[in-house]
Motif scaffolding. Structure first.
Motif, PDB file in Angstrom:
ATOM      1  N   GLN A  11      33.528   5.268  52.004  1.00 36.70           N
ATOM      2  CA  GLN A  11      32.679   4.285  52.670  1.00 36.70           C
ATOM      3  C   GLN A  11      31.205   4.532  52.372  1.00 36.70           C
ATOM      4  N   LEU A  12      30.788   5.794  52.389  1.00 31.49           N
ATOM      5  CA  LEU A  12      29.397   6.124  52.104  1.00 31.49           C
ATOM      6  C   LEU A  12      29.007   5.728  50.681  1.00 31.49           C
ATOM      7  N   SER A  60      40.960   3.823  52.090  1.00 34.71           N
ATOM      8  CA  SER A  60      42.401   3.567  52.146  1.00 34.71           C
ATOM      9  C   SER A  60      42.697   2.193  52.734  1.00 34.71           C
ATOM     10  N   THR A  61      41.891   1.752  53.707  1.00 35.34           N
ATOM     11  CA  THR A  61      42.085   0.411  54.267  1.00 35.34           C
ATOM     12  C   THR A  61      41.771  -0.659  53.234  1.00 35.34           C
ATOM     13  N   GLY A  62      40.671  -0.494  52.519  1.00 34.46           N
ATOM     14  CA  GLY A  62      40.309  -1.455  51.479  1.00 34.46           C
ATOM     15  C   GLY A  62      41.361  -1.535  50.395  1.00 34.46           C
ATOM     16  N   ALA A 114      50.619   1.478  50.363  1.00 24.75           N
ATOM     17  CA  ALA A 114      49.165   1.554  50.592  1.00 24.75           C
ATOM     18  C   ALA A 114      48.851   1.513  52.077  1.00 24.75           C
ATOM     19  N   PHE A 115      49.635   0.745  52.834  1.00 25.17           N
ATOM     20  CA  PHE A 115      49.441   0.685  54.285  1.00 25.17           C
ATOM     21  C   PHE A 115      49.720   2.042  54.924  1.00 25.17           C
ATOM     22  N   LEU A 116      50.806   2.674  54.521  1.00 22.09           N
ATOM     23  CA  LEU A 116      51.152   3.978  55.088  1.00 22.09           C
ATOM     24  C   LEU A 116      50.176   5.065  54.637  1.00 22.09           C
ATOM     25  N   ALA A 117      49.420   4.811  53.561  1.00 17.93           N
ATOM     26  CA  ALA A 117      48.417   5.786  53.109  1.00 17.93           C
ATOM     27  C   ALA A 117      47.168   5.762  53.977  1.00 17.93           C
ATOM     28  N   ARG A 166      45.257   2.884  61.271  1.00 17.86           N
ATOM     29  CA  ARG A 166      46.032   1.720  60.832  1.00 17.86           C
ATOM     30  C   ARG A 166      45.833   0.519  61.749  1.00 17.86           C
ATOM     31  N   ARG A 167      45.753   0.772  63.037  1.00 20.42           N
ATOM     32  CA  ARG A 167      45.649  -0.355  63.973  1.00 20.42           C
ATOM     33  C   ARG A 167      44.374  -1.167  63.775  1.00 20.42           C
ATOM     34  N   TYR A 168      43.376  -0.560  63.105  1.00 21.36           N
ATOM     35  CA  TYR A 168      42.102  -1.251  62.890  1.00 21.36           C
ATOM     36  C   TYR A 168      42.003  -1.891  61.506  1.00 21.36           C
ATOM     37  N   ALA A 169      43.093  -1.845  60.722  1.00 17.86           N
ATOM     38  CA  ALA A 169      43.016  -2.253  59.320  1.00 17.86           C
ATOM     39  C   ALA A 169      42.595  -3.709  59.158  1.00 17.86           C
ATOM     40  N   LEU A 170      43.043  -4.579  60.061  1.00 15.17           N
ATOM     41  CA  LEU A 170      42.707  -5.994  59.936  1.00 15.17           C
ATOM     42  C   LEU A 170      41.407  -6.355  60.634  1.00 15.17           C
TER      43      LEU A 170
END
Length: 373
Positions: free
Chosen positions: A106-107, A113-115, A139-142, A148-152
């Motif tokens: 992110q930095l 991983s979310t992206g 990729a989701f499980l990674a 994970r709950r914040y991915a969307l």
């Protein structure tokens, strides 16, 4: 998640952006609540700068710890100390390491991983093969389970539509409590992602009401220099306050903005003429440095500099054209003698650059016929 926790460190004069989060460090059987600093170059400060590999070793050995035993003594430096009773931890060493790796991505403004997961989901939605679904599911499980709950980015639905989409009709999600996915539930998830894509497309096409927040022109760096003679083609050197572009303020003439600024800054009227007549802006600054400032100068200096810059570009149209040619670029102005006026590698306040941008905006307004208020 970086959020508003923005910091940096300076290495070899380069500003390295970073962020921080809370962790416990175990030292000598005692637990210390402290800040873990994470930087874009991959270094992590956990009571000393370490690489990501060394940080992983710190986690393995328990120096940075994610679990606290019953009755353990802990403290926060200069704040409090306590003993734990029935402690519960939300993280494991593996989860913390994964979150730190995401933070470094992110930095650096690259997909974390979310992206990467959402890119794989887009690939599946564009071509709905089981191979693409499996890749998106992996990729989701990674994504660290804690994230994970914040991915969307949907605080109402959390990651439920994502779990359903990637499990598929008749499938099961990674959450044991979820029932098998029915066709109706799956169709609802598809509709969710279609609506999400529509909203994203609308946002991408939306033009901000008051224009973009960031400049479209690349930043212009105005390095410190002390030219003694005007140049035939000064370029951005002509934007420096010490550039020899004479200005008239009231009844007085000054060889440059810098001469005028330093002459007006001193309390003794008799010294102002000597500063104005100095053979260079460097000499003018030196003469002023040993004299007391006028009363209230610290509070008035930005207003004075603004007026001087306006005078310079009003009285030198050719330099105004150079300033206008920078479009909407950020002007990074160096002044190694002043952290107030100079940006100085991100360590100064950079007021000269800001005021130049203000005057440039006024010139644009005048050119386009926007009336002065």
């Amino acid at each position: 998640m970086i959020g508003k926790r923005i910091t940096h460190r300076t290495a070899d004069g380069v500003r390295i952006p970073g962020t921080w989060r809370h962790v416990f460090i175990r030292n000598g059987g005692h637990y210390f609540l402290t800040d873990l600093f994470i930087y874009a170059d991959g270094l992590i400060n956990c009571w000393g700068l370490v690489t990501i590999e060394e940080f992983e070793e710190k986690l393995r050995t328990g120096w940075v710890t994610t679990s606290i035993p019953e009755g353990a003594e802990a403290s926060a430096h200069d704040l409090a100390e306590w003993k734990f009773s029935e402690p519960r931890s939300w993280l494991t060493p593996e989860l913390l390491l994964a979150e730190v790796r995401d933070t470094i991505d992110q930095l650096n403004r690259r997909p974390d991983s979310t992206g990467r997961c959402l890119a794989a989901v887009d690939a599946f939605l564009a071509d709905r093969t089981e191979e693409n679904r499996a890749a998106a599911h992996a990729a989701f499980l990674a994504i660290p389970a804690s994230r994970r709950r914040y991915a969307l980015g949907d605080m109402d639905r959390k990651d439920a539509p994502l779990r359903v989409l990637l499990a598929g009709p008749g499938g099961r999600t990674y959450v044991a409590a979820d029932p098998p996915i029915t066709q109706e539930v799956y169709d609802s998830a598809l509709a969710y992602f279609e609506e999400r894509a529509r909203r994203r497309a609308e946002r991408a096409e939306r033009v901000p009401t008051d224009g973009p927040a960031a400049s479209h022109a690349p930043a212009v760096h105005l390095h410190q220099t002390f030219p003694k003679e005007p140049l035939d083609d000064p370029g951005t050197v002509g934007l420096r306050t010490e550039y020899p572009a004479p200005i008239t303020i009231g009844e007085a003439d000054y060889p440059s903005v810098a001469h005028a600024y330093w002459a007006l800054s001193v309390a003794q009227p008799e010294l102002r003429a000597a500063i104005a007549a100095a053979d260079s802006a460097f000499t003018a600054r030196k003469l002023a440095a040993g004299a007391p400032r006028r009363e209230g100068w610290e509070q008035a200096r930005t207003a004075v500099m603004t007026r001087l810059l306006r005078a310079k570009y009003d009285q030198h149209p050719e330099l105004a054209e150079i300033l206008l040619s920078t479009q909407d670029a950020t002007l990074i102005y160096d002044d190694l003698e002043s952290a107030f006026w100079g940006d100085n590698g991100g360590r100064g306040r950079g007021w000269t650059g800001r005021l130049l941008e203000l005057v440039r905006s006024e010139l644009h307004a005048r050119r386009t016929g926007i009336p002065e208020l």
